[in-house]
Design a protein around this motif. Structure first.
Motif, PDB file in Angstrom:
ATOM      1  N   MET A   1       0.852  -1.196   0.000  1.00 12.33           N
ATOM      2  CA  MET A   1       0.000   0.000   0.000  1.00 12.33           C
ATOM      3  C   MET A   1       0.885   1.243   0.000  1.00 12.33           C
ATOM      4  SD  MET A   1      -2.972  -1.023   2.764  1.00 12.33           S
ATOM      5  CE  MET A   1      -3.984   0.375   2.278  1.00 12.33           C
ATOM      6  N   SER A   2       0.496   2.243  -0.769  1.00 13.18           N
ATOM      7  CA  SER A   2       1.304   3.451  -0.846  1.00 13.18           C
ATOM      8  C   SER A   2       1.096   4.334   0.374  1.00 13.18           C
ATOM      9  CB  SER A   2       0.961   4.232  -2.111  1.00 13.18           C
ATOM     10  OG  SER A   2      -0.378   4.677  -2.069  1.00 13.18           O
ATOM     11  N   LEU A   3       2.104   5.143   0.646  1.00 15.49           N
ATOM     12  CA  LEU A   3       2.047   6.011   1.823  1.00 15.49           C
ATOM     13  C   LEU A   3       0.933   7.031   1.712  1.00 15.49           C
ATOM     14  CD1 LEU A   3       3.250   6.900   4.499  1.00 15.49           C
ATOM     15  CD2 LEU A   3       4.862   8.351   3.209  1.00 15.49           C
ATOM     16  N   HIS A   4       0.680   7.563   0.528  1.00 16.31           N
ATOM     17  CA  HIS A   4      -0.341   8.609   0.398  1.00 16.31           C
ATOM     18  C   HIS A   4      -1.742   8.032   0.624  1.00 16.31           C
ATOM     19  CE1 HIS A   4      -0.853   7.089  -3.770  1.00 16.31           C
ATOM     20  NE2 HIS A   4      -2.056   7.644  -3.707  1.00 16.31           N
ATOM     21  N   ILE A   5      -1.950   6.754   0.277  1.00 20.83           N
ATOM     22  CA  ILE A   5      -3.245   6.128   0.563  1.00 20.83           C
ATOM     23  C   ILE A   5      -3.426   5.952   2.065  1.00 20.83           C
ATOM     24  CG2 ILE A   5      -4.540   3.964   0.383  1.00 20.83           C
ATOM     25  CD1 ILE A   5      -3.580   3.675  -2.447  1.00 20.83           C
ATOM     26  N   LEU A   6      -2.380   5.513   2.742  1.00 19.25           N
ATOM     27  CA  LEU A   6      -2.447   5.343   4.191  1.00 19.25           C
ATOM     28  C   LEU A   6      -2.699   6.675   4.895  1.00 19.25           C
ATOM     29  CD1 LEU A   6       0.428   2.780   4.840  1.00 19.25           C
ATOM     30  CD2 LEU A   6      -2.032   2.369   4.972  1.00 19.25           C
ATOM     31  N   LEU A   7      -2.031   7.732   4.427  1.00 18.04           N
ATOM     32  CA  LEU A   7      -2.217   9.045   5.045  1.00 18.04           C
ATOM     33  C   LEU A   7      -3.623   9.575   4.784  1.00 18.04           C
ATOM     34  CD1 LEU A   7       1.223  10.768   4.283  1.00 18.04           C
ATOM     35  CD2 LEU A   7       0.372   9.929   6.489  1.00 18.04           C
ATOM     36  N   ALA A   8      -4.130   9.356   3.580  1.00 13.71           N
ATOM     37  CA  ALA A   8      -5.491   9.795   3.253  1.00 13.71           C
ATOM     38  C   ALA A   8      -6.508   9.063   4.126  1.00 13.71           C
ATOM     39  CB  ALA A   8      -5.779   9.558   1.775  1.00 13.71           C
ATOM     40  N   PHE A   9      -6.309   7.755   4.267  1.00 18.06           N
ATOM     41  CA  PHE A   9      -7.220   6.978   5.102  1.00 18.06           C
ATOM     42  C   PHE A   9      -7.132   7.436   6.551  1.00 18.06           C
ATOM     43  CE2 PHE A   9      -8.014   3.500   8.029  1.00 18.06           C
ATOM     44  CZ  PHE A   9      -9.295   3.138   7.655  1.00 18.06           C
ATOM     45  N   TRP A  10      -5.916   7.662   7.033  1.00 21.11           N
ATOM     46  CA  TRP A  10      -5.725   8.094   8.423  1.00 21.11           C
ATOM     47  C   TRP A  10      -6.464   9.405   8.681  1.00 21.11           C
ATOM     48  CZ3 TRP A  10      -3.322  12.511  10.375  1.00 21.11           C
ATOM     49  CH2 TRP A  10      -3.129  12.529  11.763  1.00 21.11           C
ATOM     50  N   ALA A  11      -6.389  10.360   7.755  1.00 24.59           N
ATOM     51  CA  ALA A  11      -7.045  11.655   7.936  1.00 24.59           C
ATOM     52  C   ALA A  11      -8.563  11.500   7.986  1.00 24.59           C
ATOM     53  CB  ALA A  11      -6.645  12.602   6.804  1.00 24.59           C
ATOM     54  N   VAL A  12      -9.117  10.696   7.078  1.00 25.33           N
ATOM     55  CA  VAL A  12     -10.563  10.479   7.068  1.00 25.33           C
ATOM     56  C   VAL A  12     -11.001   9.732   8.326  1.00 25.33           C
ATOM     57  CG1 VAL A  12     -12.467   9.363   5.850  1.00 25.33           C
ATOM     58  CG2 VAL A  12     -10.664  10.497   4.553  1.00 25.33           C
ATOM     59  N   SER A  13     -10.203   8.755   8.726  1.00 25.37           N
ATOM     60  CA  SER A  13     -10.518   7.968   9.917  1.00 25.37           C
ATOM     61  C   SER A  13     -10.530   8.826  11.174  1.00 25.37           C
ATOM     62  CB  SER A  13      -9.501   6.826  10.059  1.00 25.37           C
ATOM     63  OG  SER A  13      -9.693   6.150  11.281  1.00 25.37           O
ATOM     64  N   ILE A  14      -9.570   9.730  11.289  1.00 29.26           N
ATOM     65  CA  ILE A  14      -9.521  10.645  12.446  1.00 29.26           C
ATOM     66  C   ILE A  14     -10.785  11.484  12.498  1.00 29.26           C
ATOM     67  CG2 ILE A  14      -8.479  12.816  13.204  1.00 29.26           C
ATOM     68  CD1 ILE A  14      -6.919  10.627  14.299  1.00 29.26           C
ATOM     69  N   ALA A  15     -11.199  12.001  11.349  1.00 31.92           N
ATOM     70  CA  ALA A  15     -12.410  12.828  11.302  1.00 31.92           C
ATOM     71  C   ALA A  15     -13.637  12.020  11.732  1.00 31.92           C
ATOM     72  CB  ALA A  15     -12.605  13.384   9.890  1.00 31.92           C
ATOM     73  N   LEU A  16     -13.714  10.774  11.300  1.00 32.37           N
ATOM     74  CA  LEU A  16     -14.847   9.933  11.660  1.00 32.37           C
ATOM     75  C   LEU A  16     -14.834   9.580  13.145  1.00 32.37           C
ATOM     76  CD1 LEU A  16     -14.881   7.544   8.571  1.00 32.37           C
ATOM     77  CD2 LEU A  16     -16.593   9.277   9.140  1.00 32.37           C
ATOM     78  N   ALA A  17     -13.657   9.273  13.684  1.00 39.91           N
ATOM     79  CA  ALA A  17     -13.550   8.928  15.101  1.00 39.91           C
ATOM     80  C   ALA A  17     -13.884  10.123  15.986  1.00 39.91           C
ATOM     81  CB  ALA A  17     -12.144   8.417  15.415  1.00 39.91           C
ATOM     82  N   ALA A  18     -13.661  11.328  15.462  1.00 41.21           N
ATOM     83  CA  ALA A  18     -13.931  12.546  16.232  1.00 41.21           C
ATOM     84  C   ALA A  18     -15.374  13.008  16.084  1.00 41.21           C
ATOM     85  CB  ALA A  18     -12.985  13.662  15.780  1.00 41.21           C
ATOM     86  N   THR A  19     -16.195  12.244  15.362  1.00 40.82           N
ATOM     87  CA  THR A  19     -17.597  12.599  15.178  1.00 40.82           C
ATOM     88  C   THR A  19     -18.445  11.934  16.254  1.00 40.82           C
ATOM     89  OG1 THR A  19     -17.295  12.760  12.779  1.00 40.82           O
ATOM     90  CG2 THR A  19     -19.555  12.537  13.596  1.00 40.82           C
ATOM     91  N   PRO A  20     -19.230  12.704  17.012  1.00 45.95           N
ATOM     92  CA  PRO A  20     -20.042  12.120  18.094  1.00 45.95           C
ATOM     93  C   PRO A  20     -21.037  11.090  17.573  1.00 45.95           C
ATOM     94  CG  PRO A  20     -19.912  14.504  18.334  1.00 45.95           C
ATOM     95  CD  PRO A  20     -19.336  14.174  16.984  1.00 45.95           C
ATOM     96  N   GLY A  21     -21.217  10.047  18.337  1.00 47.19           N
ATOM     97  CA  GLY A  21     -22.172   8.999  18.002  1.00 47.19           C
ATOM     98  C   GLY A  21     -22.394   8.115  19.215  1.00 47.19           C
ATOM     99  N   ALA A  22     -22.773   6.861  18.983  1.00 47.87           N
ATOM    100  CA  ALA A  22     -23.044   5.945  20.092  1.00 47.87           C
ATOM    101  C   ALA A  22     -21.786   5.699  20.929  1.00 47.87           C
ATOM    102  CB  ALA A  22     -23.581   4.624  19.550  1.00 47.87           C
TER     103      ALA A  22
END
Length: 211
Positions: A1-22
Protein backbone atom coordinates in the motif's frame (compact mmCIF):
# COMPACT_ATOMS: atom_id res chain seq x y z
CA UNK A 1 0.00 0.00 0.00
CA UNK A 2 1.30 3.45 -0.85
CA UNK A 3 2.05 6.01 1.82
CA UNK A 4 -0.34 8.61 0.40
CA UNK A 5 -3.24 6.13 0.56
CA UNK A 6 -2.45 5.34 4.19
CA UNK A 7 -2.22 9.05 5.04
CA UNK A 8 -5.49 9.80 3.25
CA UNK A 9 -7.22 6.98 5.10
CA UNK A 10 -5.73 8.09 8.42
CA UNK A 11 -7.05 11.65 7.94
CA UNK A 12 -10.56 10.48 7.07
CA UNK A 13 -10.52 7.97 9.92
CA UNK A 14 -9.52 10.65 12.45
CA UNK A 15 -12.41 12.83 11.30
CA UNK A 16 -14.85 9.93 11.66
CA UNK A 17 -13.55 8.93 15.10
CA UNK A 18 -13.93 12.55 16.23
CA UNK A 19 -17.60 12.60 15.18
CA UNK A 20 -20.04 12.12 18.09
CA UNK A 21 -22.17 9.00 18.00
CA UNK A 22 -23.04 5.94 20.09
CA UNK A 23 -19.38 5.39 21.00
CA UNK A 24 -19.03 8.94 22.28
CA UNK A 25 -22.27 8.66 24.21
CA UNK A 26 -21.00 5.50 25.88
CA UNK A 27 -17.57 6.80 26.89
CA UNK A 28 -19.12 10.06 28.14
CA UNK A 29 -21.45 8.04 30.37
CA UNK A 30 -18.45 6.05 31.57
CA UNK A 31 -16.49 9.22 32.25
CA UNK A 32 -19.35 10.76 34.21
CA UNK A 33 -19.72 7.59 36.26
CA UNK A 34 -16.07 7.07 37.14
CA UNK A 35 -12.60 7.94 35.91
CA UNK A 36 -11.67 4.26 36.30
CA UNK A 37 -14.52 3.23 33.96
CA UNK A 38 -13.21 5.07 30.90
CA UNK A 39 -10.41 2.68 29.92
CA UNK A 40 -12.51 -0.50 30.31
CA UNK A 41 -15.30 1.15 28.27
CA UNK A 42 -12.87 2.09 25.49
CA UNK A 43 -11.27 -1.35 25.65
CA UNK A 44 -14.68 -2.93 25.11
CA UNK A 45 -15.28 -0.76 22.05
CA UNK A 46 -11.80 -1.70 20.83
CA UNK A 47 -12.56 -5.42 21.11
CA UNK A 48 -15.80 -4.98 19.17
CA UNK A 49 -14.10 -3.15 16.32
CA UNK A 50 -11.25 -5.65 16.35
CA UNK A 51 -13.77 -8.47 15.91
CA UNK A 52 -15.42 -6.65 13.00
CA UNK A 53 -12.04 -6.01 11.36
CA UNK A 54 -11.21 -9.71 11.59
CA UNK A 55 -14.60 -10.63 10.12
CA UNK A 56 -14.21 -8.23 7.21
CA UNK A 57 -10.58 -9.15 6.53
CA UNK A 58 -11.49 -12.83 6.62
CA UNK A 59 -14.33 -12.38 4.14
CA UNK A 60 -17.03 -13.38 6.63
CA UNK A 61 -18.30 -9.82 6.82
CA UNK A 62 -19.14 -9.78 3.11
CA UNK A 63 -20.92 -13.11 3.47
CA UNK A 64 -23.03 -11.82 6.38
CA UNK A 65 -23.82 -8.60 4.54
CA UNK A 66 -25.06 -10.59 1.55
CA UNK A 67 -27.68 -12.38 3.65
CA UNK A 68 -30.61 -10.03 4.40
CA UNK A 69 -31.84 -12.17 7.31
CA UNK A 70 -28.42 -12.06 8.98
CA UNK A 71 -28.25 -8.27 8.70
CA UNK A 72 -31.83 -8.00 9.99
CA UNK A 73 -31.04 -10.13 13.04
CA UNK A 74 -27.83 -8.20 13.69
CA UNK A 75 -29.66 -4.89 13.30
CA UNK A 76 -32.43 -5.86 15.71
CA UNK A 77 -29.92 -7.17 18.25
CA UNK A 78 -27.73 -4.07 18.07
CA UNK A 79 -30.67 -1.65 18.12
CA UNK A 80 -32.35 -3.46 21.01
CA UNK A 81 -29.13 -3.36 23.02
CA UNK A 82 -28.61 0.36 22.42
CA UNK A 83 -32.19 1.11 23.46
CA UNK A 84 -31.97 -1.15 26.52
CA UNK A 85 -28.67 0.38 27.62
CA UNK A 86 -29.93 3.94 27.08
CA UNK A 87 -33.10 3.30 29.09
CA UNK A 88 -31.11 1.58 31.84
CA UNK A 89 -28.75 4.55 32.12
CA UNK A 90 -31.69 6.97 32.15
CA UNK A 91 -33.23 5.05 35.03
CA UNK A 92 -29.94 4.86 36.91
CA UNK A 93 -27.94 7.96 35.90
CA UNK A 94 -24.16 7.57 36.36
CA UNK A 95 -23.69 10.87 38.20
CA UNK A 96 -20.23 11.48 39.68
CA UNK A 97 -20.05 11.15 43.44
CA UNK A 98 -17.35 10.83 46.04
CA UNK A 99 -15.85 7.34 45.99
CA UNK A 100 -16.93 6.58 42.44
CA UNK A 101 -13.33 6.16 41.33
CA UNK A 102 -13.17 2.93 43.30
CA UNK A 103 -16.30 1.51 41.66
CA UNK A 104 -14.97 0.31 38.33
CA UNK A 105 -17.20 -2.62 37.28
CA UNK A 106 -14.44 -3.38 34.77
CA UNK A 107 -15.94 -6.49 33.19
CA UNK A 108 -19.35 -4.84 32.84
CA UNK A 109 -17.96 -1.77 31.07
CA UNK A 110 -15.89 -3.95 28.72
CA UNK A 111 -18.86 -6.18 27.89
CA UNK A 112 -21.16 -3.24 27.19
CA UNK A 113 -18.54 -1.56 25.02
CA UNK A 114 -18.01 -4.73 23.01
CA UNK A 115 -21.75 -5.09 22.46
CA UNK A 116 -22.13 -1.46 21.35
CA UNK A 117 -19.42 -1.69 18.67
CA UNK A 118 -19.51 -5.41 17.88
CA UNK A 119 -23.30 -5.66 17.49
CA UNK A 120 -23.56 -2.48 15.45
CA UNK A 121 -24.57 -3.47 11.88
CA UNK A 122 -23.65 0.03 10.71
CA UNK A 123 -20.08 -0.59 11.85
CA UNK A 124 -19.92 -3.86 9.90
CA UNK A 125 -21.34 -2.31 6.73
CA UNK A 126 -19.15 0.76 7.22
CA UNK A 127 -16.02 -1.36 7.44
CA UNK A 128 -17.06 -3.34 4.37
CA UNK A 129 -17.75 -0.24 2.26
CA UNK A 130 -15.28 2.25 3.70
CA UNK A 131 -12.16 0.09 3.97
CA UNK A 132 -12.71 -1.39 0.52
CA UNK A 133 -12.37 2.06 -1.05
CA UNK A 134 -8.74 2.21 0.05
CA UNK A 135 -7.74 -1.26 -1.15
CA UNK A 136 -6.52 -2.33 -4.55
CA UNK A 137 -6.25 -5.69 -6.27
CA UNK A 138 -3.06 -4.51 -7.95
CA UNK A 139 -1.28 -3.85 -4.67
CA UNK A 140 1.70 -5.83 -3.39
CA UNK A 141 -0.29 -6.82 -0.31
CA UNK A 142 -3.29 -9.16 -0.52
CA UNK A 143 -6.67 -7.46 0.04
CA UNK A 144 -7.30 -9.14 3.39
CA UNK A 145 -3.99 -7.78 4.72
CA UNK A 146 -4.78 -4.28 3.40
CA UNK A 147 -8.15 -4.38 5.18
CA UNK A 148 -6.50 -5.61 8.37
CA UNK A 149 -4.00 -2.73 8.29
CA UNK A 150 -6.65 -0.11 7.55
CA UNK A 151 -8.95 -1.51 10.24
CA UNK A 152 -6.10 -1.39 12.72
CA UNK A 153 -5.39 2.24 11.86
CA UNK A 154 -9.03 3.16 12.43
CA UNK A 155 -9.12 1.28 15.74
CA UNK A 156 -5.95 3.05 16.91
CA UNK A 157 -7.48 6.42 16.03
CA UNK A 158 -10.60 5.58 18.04
CA UNK A 159 -8.52 4.39 20.99
CA UNK A 160 -6.58 7.67 20.87
CA UNK A 161 -9.67 9.89 20.78
CA UNK A 162 -12.22 8.09 22.98
CA UNK A 163 -10.25 8.24 26.26
CA UNK A 164 -9.88 12.00 25.80
CA UNK A 165 -13.65 12.24 25.38
CA UNK A 166 -14.32 10.19 28.51
CA UNK A 167 -11.72 11.84 30.72
CA UNK A 168 -12.68 15.25 29.36
CA UNK A 169 -16.30 14.66 30.29
CA UNK A 170 -15.18 13.63 33.77
CA UNK A 171 -12.96 16.65 34.39
CA UNK A 172 -15.29 19.23 32.84
CA UNK A 173 -18.57 17.98 34.30
CA UNK A 174 -17.55 16.72 37.74
CA UNK A 175 -17.84 20.16 39.33
CA UNK A 176 -20.92 21.08 37.31
CA UNK A 177 -23.78 18.84 38.51
CA UNK A 178 -26.41 20.43 36.28
CA UNK A 179 -24.22 20.24 33.16
CA UNK A 180 -23.35 16.67 34.10
CA UNK A 181 -27.02 15.72 34.29
CA UNK A 182 -27.85 17.41 30.99
CA UNK A 183 -24.88 15.83 29.20
CA UNK A 184 -25.63 12.45 30.71
CA UNK A 185 -29.27 12.53 29.66
CA UNK A 186 -28.25 13.73 26.19
CA UNK A 187 -25.74 10.89 25.71
CA UNK A 188 -28.27 8.27 26.81
CA UNK A 189 -30.96 9.78 24.62
CA UNK A 190 -28.55 9.54 21.67
CA UNK A 191 -28.17 5.80 22.33
CA UNK A 192 -31.94 5.30 22.37
CA UNK A 193 -32.44 7.49 19.27
CA UNK A 194 -29.76 5.64 17.31
CA UNK A 195 -31.30 2.32 18.28
CA UNK A 196 -34.73 3.49 17.13
CA UNK A 197 -33.28 4.80 13.86
CA UNK A 198 -31.59 1.47 13.19
CA UNK A 199 -34.89 -0.34 13.76
CA UNK A 200 -36.89 2.11 11.64
CA UNK A 201 -34.41 2.01 8.77
CA UNK A 202 -34.35 -1.79 8.74
CA UNK A 203 -38.14 -2.09 8.98
CA UNK A 204 -38.49 0.30 6.03
CA UNK A 205 -36.11 -1.84 3.96
CA UNK A 206 -38.03 -4.99 4.89
CA UNK A 207 -41.32 -3.30 3.97
CA UNK A 208 -40.01 -2.01 0.64
CA UNK A 209 -38.58 -5.39 -0.29
CA UNK A 210 -41.83 -7.17 0.58
CA UNK A 211 -40.13 -9.45 3.11
Amino acid sequence: MSLHILLAFWAVSIALAATPGADWAYVISAGIRSQAAVIPAVFGLFLGYLAITCLVAGGIGALVASVPLAITILTFAGAAYLIKLGISLLRHPPLPKEGDDQETGTRRWITKGFAISGLNPKALLFFLAFLAQFTTLAGAWPVFLQIAVLGTIHIVNCVMIYPAVGFGARSVLRERPMASRITGYASRTIMIALGCLLLAERLMKISSSGM
